[in-house]
Design an enzyme around this catalytic site. Structure first.
Site, PDB file in Angstrom:
ATOM      1  N   GLY A  12     110.956 -56.531 -24.372  1.00 29.55           N
ATOM      2  CA  GLY A  12     110.462 -56.126 -25.725  1.00 29.55           C
ATOM      3  C   GLY A  12     110.950 -56.763 -26.762  1.00 29.55           C
ATOM      4  O   GLY A  12     111.444 -56.181 -27.781  1.00 29.55           O
ATOM      5  N   GLY A  15     109.670 -56.813 -30.659  1.00 33.68           N
ATOM      6  CA  GLY A  15     109.832 -55.369 -31.027  1.00 33.68           C
ATOM      7  C   GLY A  15     110.741 -55.087 -32.160  1.00 33.68           C
ATOM      8  O   GLY A  15     111.768 -55.906 -32.514  1.00 33.68           O
ATOM      9  N   GLN A 115     109.580 -54.009 -13.248  1.00 37.67           N
ATOM     10  CA  GLN A 115     111.115 -54.725 -13.451  1.00 37.67           C
ATOM     11  C   GLN A 115     112.081 -54.523 -12.762  1.00 37.67           C
ATOM     12  O   GLN A 115     112.928 -55.365 -12.114  1.00 37.67           O
ATOM     13  CB  GLN A 115     111.287 -54.272 -14.955  1.00 37.67           C
ATOM     14  CG  GLN A 115     110.283 -54.524 -16.104  1.00 37.67           C
ATOM     15  CD  GLN A 115     110.194 -54.327 -17.487  1.00 37.67           C
ATOM     16  OE1 GLN A 115     111.499 -53.487 -17.750  1.00 37.67           O
ATOM     17  NE2 GLN A 115     109.688 -54.708 -18.229  1.00 37.67           N
ATOM     18  N   HIS A 190     117.546 -37.963 -22.795  1.00 38.14           N
ATOM     19  CA  HIS A 190     117.508 -38.568 -23.963  1.00 38.14           C
ATOM     20  C   HIS A 190     116.123 -37.909 -24.405  1.00 38.14           C
ATOM     21  O   HIS A 190     115.250 -38.593 -24.620  1.00 38.14           O
ATOM     22  CB  HIS A 190     117.583 -40.136 -24.056  1.00 38.14           C
ATOM     23  CG  HIS A 190     117.033 -40.637 -25.606  1.00 38.14           C
ATOM     24  ND1 HIS A 190     117.707 -40.220 -26.429  1.00 38.14           N
ATOM     25  CD2 HIS A 190     116.322 -41.306 -25.921  1.00 38.14           C
ATOM     26  CE1 HIS A 190     117.398 -40.868 -27.709  1.00 38.14           C
ATOM     27  NE2 HIS A 190     116.175 -41.396 -27.176  1.00 38.14           N
TER      28      HIS A 190
END
EC number: 1.1.1.37
Length: 328
Positions: A12, A15, A115, A190
């Site tokens: 990312g 981003g 990933q 989280h």
């Protein structure tokens, strides 16, 4: 003696969080002012993000960072994670309008399975992995389960933003400096269910709980403020908290790599069954870091309120992880 460059993979990378993160990694804030880095940057294989990534790399070039020993752009995790010593998994699919949570879990499940498999195949065997992309705990669990040849302890999720938010709120409430707040931790997911716990915290050596001495403030002001801070920032800024998230990622990795000097920090790590958290659930715990390893802070007493909060965040995590188990 000049240190050999280490390889840092970031997903990312073009981003908002990536943009706030890369310049700080390249300047040495994450791994030290004497540690050269090679950035291996992953973006989705669409023209827009790849073009944006090229622009970010042009800017990185233009900073002429002495520690930036090289960088490469990738659309395939197998190339981006090759020999990576550190991997910051920032990219994830945000929840779109009308998207069910199960759908979000499935979309991200596919990303983090791929990933995890790529890390398993090509990364350094000592790779330190931090998952920032939400739902971070569950994405870390997916990546870890998809990388059976790497140690479980190599996979972590980012709770440091919640931790830093809690420290800041405590400092403001007590009138103490943020640097003087120690022994605070954030348990669990989280998410708004996280449990920021200052029962053991000190400020300048004094008990924070004794200073505040207000359970109603804890339950009705402090915990909701920390838990819903991300939503409050989106409401105010029109965009999610990117710079503070990038800062937390730097803090997390720096402490893991270079040590926390005895200070407690919060990391999402795979449970070994301590504190009644079932094995392998990626859960926020208090840890200390030294010599490139983290150590769980053991033996903390949990009162009834804490037990209740920890059980609530655990139930949410178990529901998430049950929701992706069929993908693994």
């Amino acid at each position: 003696m000049n240190k050999k460059p280490v390889r840092v993979a970031v997903t990312g990378a073009a981003g908002q969080i990536g943009y706030a993160l890369l310049f700080r990694i390249a300047s040495g804030e994450m791994l030290g002012k004497d540690q050269p880095v090679i950035l291996q940057l992953l973006e989705v294989p669409a023209e827009g993000p790849q073009k944006a990534l090229n622009g970010v790399m042009m800017e990185l070039d233009d900073c002429a960072f002495p520690l930036l020993a090289g960088m490469t752009a990738h659309s395939d995790p197998m190339a981006a994670f090759k020999d990576a010593d550190y991997a910051l998994l920032v990219g994830s699919r945000p929840r779109g309008p009308g998207m069910e949570r199960a759908e979000l879990l499935a979309v991200n499940g596919a990303i983090f399975i791929a990933q995890g498999k790529a890390l398993n195949a090509v990364a350094s065997r000592q790779v330190k992995v931090l998952v920032v992309g939400n739902p971070a705990n569950t994405n870390a669990f997916i990546a870890m389960q998809s990388a059976p040849d790497l140690p479980r302890k190599n996979f972590t999720a980012m709770l440091r933003l919640d931790h830093n938010r809690a420290v800041s709120q405590i400092a403001a409430k007590t009138g103490q400096a943020v640097a003087d707040i120690e022994k605070l931790t954030v348990w669990g997911n989280h998410s708004p269910t996280m449990y920021a716990d200052y029962r053991f915290a000190t400020a300048g050596g004094q008990s924070v709980a004794a200073m505040i001495n207000d359970q109603a403030w804890n339950a009705n002001v402090f915990l909701p403020t920390v838990g819903k801070r991300g939503a409050a920032i989106i409401e105010a800024r029109g965009l999610s908290s990117a710079a503070s998230a990038a800062n937390a990622a730097i803090d997390h990795m720096r402490d893991w790599a270079l040590g926390s000097n005895g200070r407690w920090v919060t990391m999402g790590i795979a449970s070994d069954g301590q504190y009644g958290i079932p094995k392998d659930i990626v859960f926020g715990f208090p840890v200390t870091c030294a010599n490139g390893e983290y150590q769980l802070v053991q033996g903390l007493a949990l009162d009834a309120f804490s037990q209740q909060r920890i059980q609530a965040t655990l139930a949410e995590l178990q529901a998430e992880q049950d929701g992706v188990r069929h993908l693994l």
